[in-house]
Design a protein around this motif. Structure first.
Motif, PDB file in Angstrom:
ATOM      1  N   LYS A 269       0.845  -1.210   0.000  1.00  0.00           N
ATOM      2  CA  LYS A 269       0.000   0.000   0.000  1.00  0.00           C
ATOM      3  C   LYS A 269       0.882   1.264   0.000  1.00  0.00           C
ATOM      4  CE  LYS A 269      -4.228   1.719   0.686  1.00  0.00           C
ATOM      5  NZ  LYS A 269      -5.438   1.205   0.080  1.00  0.00           N
ATOM      6  N   ALA A 270       1.908   1.247   0.857  1.00  0.00           N
ATOM      7  CA  ALA A 270       2.794   2.412   0.962  1.00  0.00           C
ATOM      8  C   ALA A 270       3.501   2.688  -0.364  1.00  0.00           C
ATOM      9  CB  ALA A 270       3.817   2.188   2.073  1.00  0.00           C
ATOM     10  N   ALA A 271       3.823   1.594  -1.090  1.00  0.00           N
ATOM     11  CA  ALA A 271       4.525   1.749  -2.369  1.00  0.00           C
ATOM     12  C   ALA A 271       3.617   2.312  -3.470  1.00  0.00           C
ATOM     13  CB  ALA A 271       5.108   0.404  -2.809  1.00  0.00           C
ATOM     14  N   MET A 272       2.310   2.352  -3.186  1.00  0.00           N
ATOM     15  CA  MET A 272       1.379   2.903  -4.176  1.00  0.00           C
ATOM     16  C   MET A 272       1.137   4.390  -3.945  1.00  0.00           C
ATOM     17  SD  MET A 272      -1.418  -0.200  -4.388  1.00  0.00           S
ATOM     18  CE  MET A 272      -2.435   0.426  -5.729  1.00  0.00           C
ATOM     19  N   LYS A 273       1.756   4.955  -2.883  1.00  0.00           N
ATOM     20  CA  LYS A 273       1.512   6.357  -2.553  1.00  0.00           C
ATOM     21  C   LYS A 273       2.732   7.223  -2.869  1.00  0.00           C
ATOM     22  CE  LYS A 273      -1.575   5.568   1.367  1.00  0.00           C
ATOM     23  NZ  LYS A 273      -1.481   5.279   2.798  1.00  0.00           N
ATOM     24  N   ALA A 274       2.465   8.489  -3.204  1.00  0.00           N
ATOM     25  CA  ALA A 274       3.547   9.448  -3.406  1.00  0.00           C
ATOM     26  C   ALA A 274       3.915  10.022  -2.045  1.00  0.00           C
ATOM     27  CB  ALA A 274       3.093  10.542  -4.363  1.00  0.00           C
ATOM     28  N   GLU A 275       4.827   9.380  -1.355  1.00  0.00           N
ATOM     29  CA  GLU A 275       5.162   9.802   0.007  1.00  0.00           C
ATOM     30  C   GLU A 275       6.596   9.412   0.333  1.00  0.00           C
ATOM     31  OE1 GLU A 275       2.406   8.174   2.840  1.00  0.00           O
ATOM     32  OE2 GLU A 275       3.358   9.210   4.528  1.00  0.00           O
ATOM     33  N   ASP A 276       7.320  10.327   1.009  1.00  0.00           N
ATOM     34  CA  ASP A 276       8.697  10.045   1.421  1.00  0.00           C
ATOM     35  C   ASP A 276       8.671   9.270   2.736  1.00  0.00           C
ATOM     36  OD1 ASP A 276      11.302  10.002   2.264  1.00  0.00           O
ATOM     37  OD2 ASP A 276      11.628  12.161   2.148  1.00  0.00           O
ATOM     38  N   LEU A 277       9.137   8.033   2.708  1.00  0.00           N
ATOM     39  CA  LEU A 277       9.112   7.199   3.910  1.00  0.00           C
ATOM     40  C   LEU A 277      10.522   6.904   4.435  1.00  0.00           C
ATOM     41  CD1 LEU A 277       6.234   4.838   2.771  1.00  0.00           C
ATOM     42  CD2 LEU A 277       6.104   6.475   4.647  1.00  0.00           C
ATOM     43  N   GLY A 278      11.459   7.786   4.118  1.00  0.00           N
ATOM     44  CA  GLY A 278      12.812   7.672   4.670  1.00  0.00           C
ATOM     45  C   GLY A 278      13.503   6.382   4.255  1.00  0.00           C
TER      46      GLY A 278
END
Ligand code: CO
Length: 208
Positions: free
Chosen positions: A104-113
């Motif tokens: 799910k996280a890989a489908m979002k445009a978000e910086d996850l460090g």
């Protein structure tokens, strides 16, 4: 969950095992001979042994976020090489799961460090299957499909390694791609046709 409770649970577990077989732990201490290597997600809901109904000693287990078989991850590569070359496992299972937070996280445009390079592997899977995935309008179905395709690509990653290629030729070794459906509790065999996939890519990945 109280930490003290875990030690109480452990005492009960020991008593239950000994009630069935007084030599249970003596036998366990003599060594392991698992026939299966299981690579799954670290998700707390996807317990490897419990969902498969297997006992200690039966399955060699590696878990990481989103069940990735990353070629430069020393941990998964060490587990794989030990399982294939020393334990001589007959089956390797990559088990993903629907509702996977990593996918799910890989489908979002978000910086996850620090998670960025790890989840990048899943973004790469998305890129390879972009047309198929983008054609799925229902977001949950698209997410589920990416979970399945991620499992398939990790199975292919296994076959890119020398350990698996050699074992494939020399003895019986099968790679399986599964998904655990948290919503129903079911284990689903994706029935990935690896021999067919391999016939298309081995000219690139063969190490022998
Ligand atoms: Co997960």
């Amino acid at each position: 969950m109280q930490i003290e409770q875990i030690f109480k649970n452990n005492e009960k577990w020991i008593a239950d095992k000994l009630a069935l077989d007084k030599d249970y732990f003596k036998k366990l201490s003599e060594g392991q001979n698992p026939e299966i290597l299981y690579i799954g997600c670290s998700d707390s809901r996807v317990t490897a042994e419990e969902i498969m109904g297997v006992q200690p000693g039966e399955v060699f287990v590696h878990r990481n976020i989103a069940n990735l078989v990353n070629n430069v991850d020393l941990s998964v590569m060490s587990v794989l090489n030990f399982a294939v070359r020393q334990l001589n496992v007959k089956h390797i299972i990559v088990c993903g799961h629907y509702y996977c937070g990593g996918v799910k996280a890989a489908m979002k445009a978000e910086d996850l460090g620090i998670l960025n390079p790890w989840l990048r592997n899943i973004r790469d899977v998305y890129r390879m299957y972009k047309d198929e995935l983008n054609a799925i309008t229902d977001e949950t179905l698209r997410y589920n499909r990416l979970v399945e395709l991620n499992v398939q690509e990790q199975c292919i990653n296994l076959i890119k390694t020398a350990a698996v290629q050699q074992a494939y030729k020399q003895r019986n070794l099968t790679v399986h791609g599964w998904v655990f459906d948290i919503h129903s509790g079911k284990l689903i065999d994706l029935k990935i046709n690896l021999p067919e996939i391999l016939s298309n890519i081995m000219e690139i990945y063969s190490l022998e």
